[in-house]
Write a protein that holds these residues in place. Structure first.
Motif, short mmCIF file in Angstrom:
data_model
loop_
_atom_site.label_atom_id
_atom_site.label_comp_id
_atom_site.label_asym_id
_atom_site.label_seq_id
_atom_site.Cartn_x
_atom_site.Cartn_y
_atom_site.Cartn_z
N ILE A 153 11.90 0.96 19.30
CA ILE A 153 10.60 0.42 18.95
C ILE A 153 10.10 -0.58 19.98
N PHE A 154 10.98 -1.48 20.34
CA PHE A 154 10.44 -2.32 21.32
C PHE A 154 10.32 -1.80 22.31
N ALA A 155 11.22 -0.99 22.97
CA ALA A 155 10.86 -0.53 24.29
C ALA A 155 9.75 0.38 24.33
N ALA B 110 6.49 -1.87 24.38
CA ALA B 110 6.47 -2.55 25.54
C ALA B 110 5.97 -1.54 26.66
N ARG B 111 6.32 -0.41 26.47
CA ARG B 111 5.74 0.43 27.58
C ARG B 111 4.42 0.86 27.07
N GLN B 112 3.94 0.94 26.14
CA GLN B 112 2.61 1.28 25.60
C GLN B 112 1.68 0.22 25.50
N GLN B 113 2.20 -0.82 25.38
CA GLN B 113 1.47 -2.11 25.16
C GLN B 113 0.46 -1.89 24.15
N HIS B 114 0.60 -1.38 23.06
CA HIS B 114 0.05 -1.09 22.11
C HIS B 114 0.72 -0.73 20.86
N LEU B 115 0.62 -1.37 19.94
CA LEU B 115 1.30 -0.96 18.42
C LEU B 115 1.02 0.42 17.84
N GLU C 130 2.45 6.16 17.22
CA GLU C 130 2.17 7.51 17.00
C GLU C 130 3.26 8.17 17.95
N SER C 131 3.74 7.49 19.06
CA SER C 131 4.67 8.38 19.96
C SER C 131 5.95 8.32 19.27
N LEU C 132 6.42 7.47 18.34
CA LEU C 132 7.73 7.28 17.60
C LEU C 132 7.48 8.01 16.28
N HIS C 133 6.35 8.35 15.82
CA HIS C 133 6.15 9.04 14.77
C HIS C 133 6.65 8.14 13.58
N LEU C 134 6.29 7.00 13.61
CA LEU C 134 6.08 5.94 12.50
C LEU C 134 4.88 5.34 12.21
N THR C 135 4.76 4.57 11.11
CA THR C 135 3.59 3.95 10.88
C THR C 135 3.38 2.77 11.65
N PRO C 136 2.09 2.26 12.10
CA PRO C 136 2.03 0.81 12.60
C PRO C 136 2.66 -0.17 12.22
N SER D 180 5.37 -2.86 13.76
CA SER D 180 5.11 -4.13 13.51
C SER D 180 6.18 -4.88 12.90
N ALA D 181 6.97 -4.31 11.72
CA ALA D 181 7.67 -5.14 11.01
C ALA D 181 9.03 -5.10 11.87
N ALA D 182 9.44 -4.16 12.49
CA ALA D 182 10.69 -4.01 13.50
C ALA D 182 10.54 -5.00 14.67
N ILE D 183 9.39 -5.17 15.18
CA ILE D 183 9.19 -6.27 16.22
C ILE D 183 9.03 -7.44 15.59
N LYS D 184 8.66 -7.83 14.44
CA LYS D 184 8.63 -9.00 13.71
C LYS D 184 9.99 -9.60 13.54
N ALA D 185 10.73 -8.75 13.02
CA ALA D 185 12.22 -8.70 12.68
C ALA D 185 12.87 -9.16 13.79
N LEU D 186 12.95 -8.54 14.95
CA LEU D 186 13.51 -8.74 16.28
C LEU D 186 13.14 -10.22 16.47
N GLU D 187 11.90 -10.74 16.40
CA GLU D 187 11.38 -11.96 17.16
C GLU D 187 11.69 -12.97 16.16
N GLU D 188 11.84 -12.73 14.61
CA GLU D 188 12.36 -13.66 13.71
C GLU D 188 13.85 -13.85 13.81
N ARG D 189 14.72 -12.70 13.92
CA ARG D 189 16.17 -13.13 14.10
C ARG D 189 16.48 -13.69 15.29
N TYR D 190 15.86 -13.74 16.35
CA TYR D 190 16.21 -14.48 17.53
C TYR D 190 15.33 -15.78 17.88
#
Length: 111
Positions: A8-10, A13-18, A23-29, A33-43
């Protein structure tokens, strides 16, 4: 950190757009957003600069992207290895035979 979070992060980063990444990953925005937030909070670091509704990689994100892509490439190679082995496209075949069979009968058949 999971491989899914790295994927998700990659993509973000490639799309520069959530939304486009979602859409590309067939997930909901919201899932993206939650996956990115979890990474940022974890570290306890930010990987993106958020400017209004825009998102762009910051320096930490650029460094992390390089490592994330390497990990994802290795994971894809590992997955390919398992696929090839289970599909009998890769691996070892051990044939045991008596001396006569191995010396006279098997060589022409294996060649």
């Amino acid at each position: 950190m999971t491989l899914e979070q790295l994927r998700i992060f990659a993509e973000v980063a490639r799309q520069q757009h959530l939304t486009r990444a979602a859409e590309s990953l067939h997930l909901t925005p919201s899932a993206v957003s939650a996956a990115i937030k979890a990474l940022e909070e974890r570290y306890a670091t930010q990987l993106f600069n958020r400017i209004g509704r825009r998102i762009e990689l910051n320096e930490t994100g650029r460094i992390f992207l390089h490592e994330a892509e390497a990990v994802l490439a290795r994971a894809q190679a590992a997955e390919l290895t398992l696929t090839e082995i289970t599909g009998l496209q890769r691996g070892s075949l051990h044939i045991y035979a008596s001396q006569t069979t191995a010396s006279y009968w098997l060589p022409p058949l294996l060649a």
